[in-house]
Write a protein that holds these residues in place. Structure first.
Motif, PDB file in Angstrom:
ATOM      1  N   GLY A 198       0.810  -1.214   0.000  1.00 53.09           N
ATOM      2  CA  GLY A 198       0.000   0.000   0.000  1.00 53.09           C
ATOM      3  C   GLY A 198       0.844   1.265   0.000  1.00 53.09           C
ATOM      4  N   SER A 199       0.243   2.344  -0.453  1.00 53.83           N
ATOM      5  CA  SER A 199       0.926   3.636  -0.537  1.00 53.83           C
ATOM      6  C   SER A 199       1.186   4.210   0.851  1.00 53.83           C
ATOM      7  CB  SER A 199       0.067   4.614  -1.345  1.00 53.83           C
ATOM      8  OG  SER A 199       0.594   5.930  -1.265  1.00 53.83           O
ATOM      9  N   GLN A 200       2.292   4.944   0.971  1.00 53.06           N
ATOM     10  CA  GLN A 200       2.607   5.622   2.233  1.00 53.06           C
ATOM     11  C   GLN A 200       2.250   7.118   2.192  1.00 53.06           C
ATOM     12  OE1 GLN A 200       6.805   4.492   2.925  1.00 53.06           O
ATOM     13  NE2 GLN A 200       6.041   3.193   4.565  1.00 53.06           N
ATOM     14  N   GLU A 201       1.622   7.518   1.114  1.00 56.05           N
ATOM     15  CA  GLU A 201       1.224   8.925   0.996  1.00 56.05           C
ATOM     16  C   GLU A 201      -0.015   9.197   1.849  1.00 56.05           C
ATOM     17  OE1 GLU A 201      -0.363  12.152  -2.348  1.00 56.05           O
ATOM     18  OE2 GLU A 201       0.144  10.096  -2.923  1.00 56.05           O
ATOM     19  N   VAL A 202       0.078  10.148   2.765  1.00 55.91           N
ATOM     20  CA  VAL A 202      -1.041  10.533   3.617  1.00 55.91           C
ATOM     21  C   VAL A 202      -1.895  11.547   2.865  1.00 55.91           C
ATOM     22  CG1 VAL A 202      -1.745  11.584   5.797  1.00 55.91           C
ATOM     23  CG2 VAL A 202       0.287  10.115   5.715  1.00 55.91           C
ATOM     24  N   THR A 203      -3.131  11.183   2.584  1.00 56.30           N
ATOM     25  CA  THR A 203      -4.021  12.052   1.819  1.00 56.30           C
ATOM     26  C   THR A 203      -4.843  12.944   2.744  1.00 56.30           C
ATOM     27  OG1 THR A 203      -5.844  10.451   1.842  1.00 56.30           O
ATOM     28  CG2 THR A 203      -4.211  10.242   0.075  1.00 56.30           C
ATOM     29  N   LYS A 204      -5.541  13.892   2.154  1.00 54.69           N
ATOM     30  CA  LYS A 204      -6.420  14.774   2.921  1.00 54.69           C
ATOM     31  C   LYS A 204      -7.526  13.971   3.578  1.00 54.69           C
ATOM     32  CE  LYS A 204      -8.818  19.197   2.604  1.00 54.69           C
ATOM     33  NZ  LYS A 204      -8.003  19.762   3.681  1.00 54.69           N
ATOM     34  N   GLU A 205      -8.002  12.953   2.873  1.00 62.42           N
ATOM     35  CA  GLU A 205      -9.035  12.085   3.434  1.00 62.42           C
ATOM     36  C   GLU A 205      -8.513  11.349   4.666  1.00 62.42           C
ATOM     37  OE1 GLU A 205     -10.531   9.293   0.635  1.00 62.42           O
ATOM     38  OE2 GLU A 205     -11.865   8.305   2.077  1.00 62.42           O
ATOM     39  N   ASP A 206      -7.244  10.922   4.614  1.00 59.91           N
ATOM     40  CA  ASP A 206      -6.631  10.262   5.775  1.00 59.91           C
ATOM     41  C   ASP A 206      -6.586  11.218   6.966  1.00 59.91           C
ATOM     42  OD1 ASP A 206      -6.127   7.899   4.358  1.00 59.91           O
ATOM     43  OD2 ASP A 206      -4.196   8.639   3.628  1.00 59.91           O
ATOM     44  N   GLU A 207      -6.196  12.447   6.713  1.00 54.75           N
ATOM     45  CA  GLU A 207      -6.095  13.449   7.777  1.00 54.75           C
ATOM     46  C   GLU A 207      -7.450  13.721   8.415  1.00 54.75           C
ATOM     47  OE1 GLU A 207      -4.354  16.717   5.740  1.00 54.75           O
ATOM     48  OE2 GLU A 207      -2.277  15.970   5.938  1.00 54.75           O
ATOM     49  N   GLU A 208      -8.494  13.707   7.595  1.00 51.34           N
ATOM     50  CA  GLU A 208      -9.830  14.009   8.100  1.00 51.34           C
ATOM     51  C   GLU A 208     -10.378  12.903   8.999  1.00 51.34           C
ATOM     52  OE1 GLU A 208     -12.053  14.714   4.564  1.00 51.34           O
ATOM     53  OE2 GLU A 208     -11.333  16.792   4.318  1.00 51.34           O
ATOM     54  N   LYS A 209      -9.993  11.650   8.728  1.00 55.06           N
ATOM     55  CA  LYS A 209     -10.515  10.564   9.560  1.00 55.06           C
ATOM     56  C   LYS A 209      -9.635  10.256  10.772  1.00 55.06           C
ATOM     57  CE  LYS A 209      -8.682   6.693   6.796  1.00 55.06           C
ATOM     58  NZ  LYS A 209      -9.063   5.529   5.954  1.00 55.06           N
ATOM     59  N   ALA A 210      -8.513  10.946  10.867  1.00 57.58           N
ATOM     60  CA  ALA A 210      -7.617  10.740  12.009  1.00 57.58           C
ATOM     61  C   ALA A 210      -8.094  11.543  13.219  1.00 57.58           C
ATOM     62  CB  ALA A 210      -6.190  11.142  11.636  1.00 57.58           C
ATOM     63  N   VAL A 211      -7.882  10.991  14.411  1.00 50.48           N
ATOM     64  CA  VAL A 211      -8.212  11.727  15.631  1.00 50.48           C
ATOM     65  C   VAL A 211      -7.260  12.906  15.770  1.00 50.48           C
ATOM     66  CG1 VAL A 211      -9.068   9.644  16.764  1.00 50.48           C
ATOM     67  CG2 VAL A 211      -6.673  10.323  17.074  1.00 50.48           C
ATOM     68  N   ASN A 212      -7.597  13.840  16.622  1.00 44.27           N
ATOM     69  CA  ASN A 212      -6.770  15.017  16.849  1.00 44.27           C
ATOM     70  C   ASN A 212      -5.393  14.606  17.382  1.00 44.27           C
ATOM     71  OD1 ASN A 212      -5.787  17.222  18.921  1.00 44.27           O
ATOM     72  ND2 ASN A 212      -7.029  18.274  17.381  1.00 44.27           N
ATOM     73  N   MET A 213      -4.334  15.217  16.846  1.00 46.20           N
ATOM     74  CA  MET A 213      -2.974  14.843  17.262  1.00 46.20           C
ATOM     75  C   MET A 213      -2.754  15.078  18.751  1.00 46.20           C
ATOM     76  SD  MET A 213       0.781  16.085  15.937  1.00 46.20           S
ATOM     77  CE  MET A 213       0.778  15.186  14.393  1.00 46.20           C
ATOM     78  N   GLU A 214      -3.289  16.167  19.296  1.00 47.30           N
ATOM     79  CA  GLU A 214      -3.094  16.453  20.717  1.00 47.30           C
ATOM     80  C   GLU A 214      -3.730  15.370  21.578  1.00 47.30           C
ATOM     81  OE1 GLU A 214      -1.055  18.744  21.855  1.00 47.30           O
ATOM     82  OE2 GLU A 214      -0.657  19.163  19.735  1.00 47.30           O
ATOM     83  N   GLU A 215      -4.887  14.860  21.153  1.00 46.10           N
ATOM     84  CA  GLU A 215      -5.511  13.757  21.883  1.00 46.10           C
ATOM     85  C   GLU A 215      -4.624  12.508  21.836  1.00 46.10           C
ATOM     86  OE1 GLU A 215      -9.329  13.075  20.215  1.00 46.10           O
ATOM     87  OE2 GLU A 215     -10.087  15.097  20.649  1.00 46.10           O
ATOM     88  N   ALA A 216      -3.999  12.284  20.680  1.00 46.96           N
ATOM     89  CA  ALA A 216      -3.109  11.132  20.533  1.00 46.96           C
ATOM     90  C   ALA A 216      -1.896  11.266  21.444  1.00 46.96           C
ATOM     91  CB  ALA A 216      -2.676  10.991  19.078  1.00 46.96           C
ATOM     92  N   ILE A 217      -1.372  12.473  21.588  1.00 48.93           N
ATOM     93  CA  ILE A 217      -0.221  12.705  22.478  1.00 48.93           C
ATOM     94  C   ILE A 217      -0.603  12.406  23.924  1.00 48.93           C
ATOM     95  CG2 ILE A 217       1.296  14.487  23.423  1.00 48.93           C
ATOM     96  CD1 ILE A 217       1.330  15.755  20.620  1.00 48.93           C
ATOM     97  N   VAL A 218      -1.797  12.835  24.311  1.00 55.07           N
ATOM     98  CA  VAL A 218      -2.277  12.544  25.669  1.00 55.07           C
ATOM     99  C   VAL A 218      -2.357  11.040  25.889  1.00 55.07           C
ATOM    100  CG1 VAL A 218      -4.275  12.699  27.217  1.00 55.07           C
ATOM    101  CG2 VAL A 218      -3.536  14.719  25.927  1.00 55.07           C
ATOM    102  N   GLU A 219      -2.891  10.318  24.900  1.00 55.24           N
ATOM    103  CA  GLU A 219      -3.013   8.868  25.008  1.00 55.24           C
ATOM    104  C   GLU A 219      -1.643   8.204  25.090  1.00 55.24           C
ATOM    105  OE1 GLU A 219      -4.825   5.338  25.570  1.00 55.24           O
ATOM    106  OE2 GLU A 219      -5.820   7.305  25.480  1.00 55.24           O
ATOM    107  N   ALA A 220      -0.679   8.719  24.320  1.00 54.04           N
ATOM    108  CA  ALA A 220       0.675   8.168  24.344  1.00 54.04           C
ATOM    109  C   ALA A 220       1.280   8.293  25.733  1.00 54.04           C
ATOM    110  CB  ALA A 220       1.546   8.880  23.317  1.00 54.04           C
ATOM    111  N   ASN A 221       1.102   9.445  26.354  1.00 54.80           N
ATOM    112  CA  ASN A 221       1.667   9.643  27.684  1.00 54.80           C
ATOM    113  C   ASN A 221       0.919   8.850  28.747  1.00 54.80           C
ATOM    114  OD1 ASN A 221       4.059  11.352  27.835  1.00 54.80           O
ATOM    115  ND2 ASN A 221       2.813  12.895  26.805  1.00 54.80           N
ATOM    116  N   LYS A 222      -0.370   8.601  28.533  1.00 49.82           N
ATOM    117  CA  LYS A 222      -1.099   7.739  29.461  1.00 49.82           C
ATOM    118  C   LYS A 222      -0.494   6.336  29.460  1.00 49.82           C
ATOM    119  CE  LYS A 222      -5.763   9.766  29.459  1.00 49.82           C
ATOM    120  NZ  LYS A 222      -7.177   9.560  29.038  1.00 49.82           N
ATOM    121  N   PHE A 223      -0.181   5.850  28.263  1.00 47.95           N
ATOM    122  CA  PHE A 223       0.426   4.524  28.146  1.00 47.95           C
ATOM    123  C   PHE A 223       1.797   4.509  28.820  1.00 47.95           C
ATOM    124  CE2 PHE A 223       2.626   1.018  26.112  1.00 47.95           C
ATOM    125  CZ  PHE A 223       1.646   0.035  26.031  1.00 47.95           C
ATOM    126  N   LEU A 224       2.592   5.546  28.597  1.00 49.37           N
ATOM    127  CA  LEU A 224       3.919   5.616  29.203  1.00 49.37           C
ATOM    128  C   LEU A 224       3.825   5.674  30.723  1.00 49.37           C
ATOM    129  CD1 LEU A 224       5.786   8.091  26.805  1.00 49.37           C
ATOM    130  CD2 LEU A 224       5.876   5.597  26.831  1.00 49.37           C
TER     131      LEU A 224
END
Length: 394
Positions: free
Chosen positions: A85-111
């Motif tokens: 599969g392609s590694q190009e991140v499309t606009k559609e991919d960005e739209e269905k992704a959760v907010n990056m800041e929320e992801a950072i919070v989740e990453a630190n919760k795991f840590l």
């Protein structure tokens, strides 16, 4: 070679075993009522050459397709790239992704669950087809050097952690505790539970204790590698797994890496329609077309395996292992590869019939003549959809 060089080599091998998908990996009942039994007899007698196979009153299409012949190594690599599969991140991919800041919070919760206090990430990227745990991931690191720091992967579509790696532990020089396999299982399960997976969704398939060559640790085991496979009835799927590498120091767990892997192999949860005995009969009939070896014993297990061309090629090649094709590259190097490859990235439930032979006279033209082999019989259609040389178990 210095201890540091040895440690680097060992870690590379371990990471390669854990993180890289082997694209040659392979894998994948019929007859319940009177009609099914009649058709089963016909299918066995004809070597399952018909276009479809009947199971009871159901009709199943054949799943095995003849392998593709590759004219060049470049053509093979191109097919592999396309399948990943392609590694190009499309606009559609960005739209269905959760907010990056929320992801950072989740990453630190795991840590924090691992006892690692909130981290500042220097790399914060949305990546596609980058790691095996998910198509879209947020990839965070605490160091721009990928061989250092802490790395966390968050599934960008649901915000859950799917991968963790702590490269800061590589040269810590600590003295690991010696613990029992029972303790290893207990500690590993605790790490596994951090991913919030369903109970009994995965089952431990393997526990490895690699030797350690890190400074100040010679003669001790530095880490344990525990692999869980996803459970589907009686079968375990190696293409969907959780892998954990950790050590215990003074009673405290230190995690090198932990991640969920979903390889680029589509699993078909096909129904079991043929019996173990029927599968053994099919496999032994196929084996007679490949070799005149006298069978010593067999062992049959239900597994999930990838469709592959190995048995097909053995039959076409008079029972001899197909030779690799050699090809000179533009940079002067030489590559070796199988010119016939199955292009189906599909895994199915199979009866894996492992056949062992009585040792006869050596064959100078076929040094692997008496190697045991596994023949994969599809549990739904009764087709032979692949196999493997698994003589290393001997």
């Amino acid at each position: 070679m210095t201890n540091e060089d040895l440690s680097k080599n060992v870690l590379k091998r371990v990471k390669r075993k854990i993180a890289i998908s082997n694209f040659e990996k392979e894998d994948t009942k019929m007859f319940k009522n009177k009609i099914g039994k009649m058709v089963a007899t016909f299918a066995l007698a004809t070597g399952l050459t018909v276009g479809v196979v009947f199971a009871g009153t159901m009709v199943y299409e054949r799943v095995f397709k003849e392998p593709k012949k590759y004219e060049s190594y470049e053509e093979l690599i191109q097919d592999i790239k396309e399948s990943q599969g392609s590694q190009e991140v499309t606009k559609e991919d960005e739209e269905k992704a959760v907010n990056m800041e929320e992801a950072i919070v989740e990453a630190n919760k795991f840590l924090n669950k691992l006892g690692i206090e909130n981290q500042e990430f220097v790399t914060k990227e949305l990546k596609k087809n980058y790691i095996m745990g998910a198509e879209l991931v947020y990839y965070f690191t605490t160091d721009t050097n990928l061989n250092k720091g802490i790395h966390v992967g968050i599934n960008a579509e649901n915000g859950k952690c799917i991968s963790f790696e702590n490269n800061n532990l590589v040269h810590s020089g600590f003295e690991p505790d010696h613990i029992s396999k029972e303790e290893v299982t207990k500690r590993s399960d605790e790490i596994y539970n951090l991913f919030d997976l369903k109970e009994n969704e995965y089952k431990i398939n393997e526990i490895l204790e690699p030797p350690c060559y890190f400074p100040d640790n010679e003669g001790n085991s530095a880490e344990w590698i525990v692999t869980y496979y996803k459970v589907y009835g009686e079968a375990l799927n190696q293409f969907e797994r959780v892998q954990i590498m950790f050590t215990v120091v003074n009673g405290e767990v230190k995690v090198y890496s932990a991640f969920i892997a979903n390889e680029n192999v589509e699993y078909k949860d096909n129904p079991v329609q043929i019996t173990k005995e029927e599968a053994e009969k099919i496999a032994l009939e196929k084996d007679k077309k490949i070799t005149d070896n006298e069978v010593d014993w067999i062992i049959t297990k239900q597994q999930i395996r990838q469709i592959n061309s190995w048995i097909y090629l053995l039959e076409q090649n008079g029972g001899k292992y197909p030779e690799f094709k050699e090809e000179k590259q533009a940079d002067g190097s030489t590559v070796r590869y199988n010119e016939y490859q199955t292009v189906q990235n599909i895994a199915r439930k199979v009866w894996s019939v492992n056949i062992h032979y009585k040792q006869g006279e050596p064959d100078p033209n076929n040094e692997k003549k008496y190697n045991s082999k596994s023949i994969f019989v599809d549990v739904t259609t009764g087709e032979v959809i692949g196999g493997a040389d698994e003589s290393y178990w001997d």
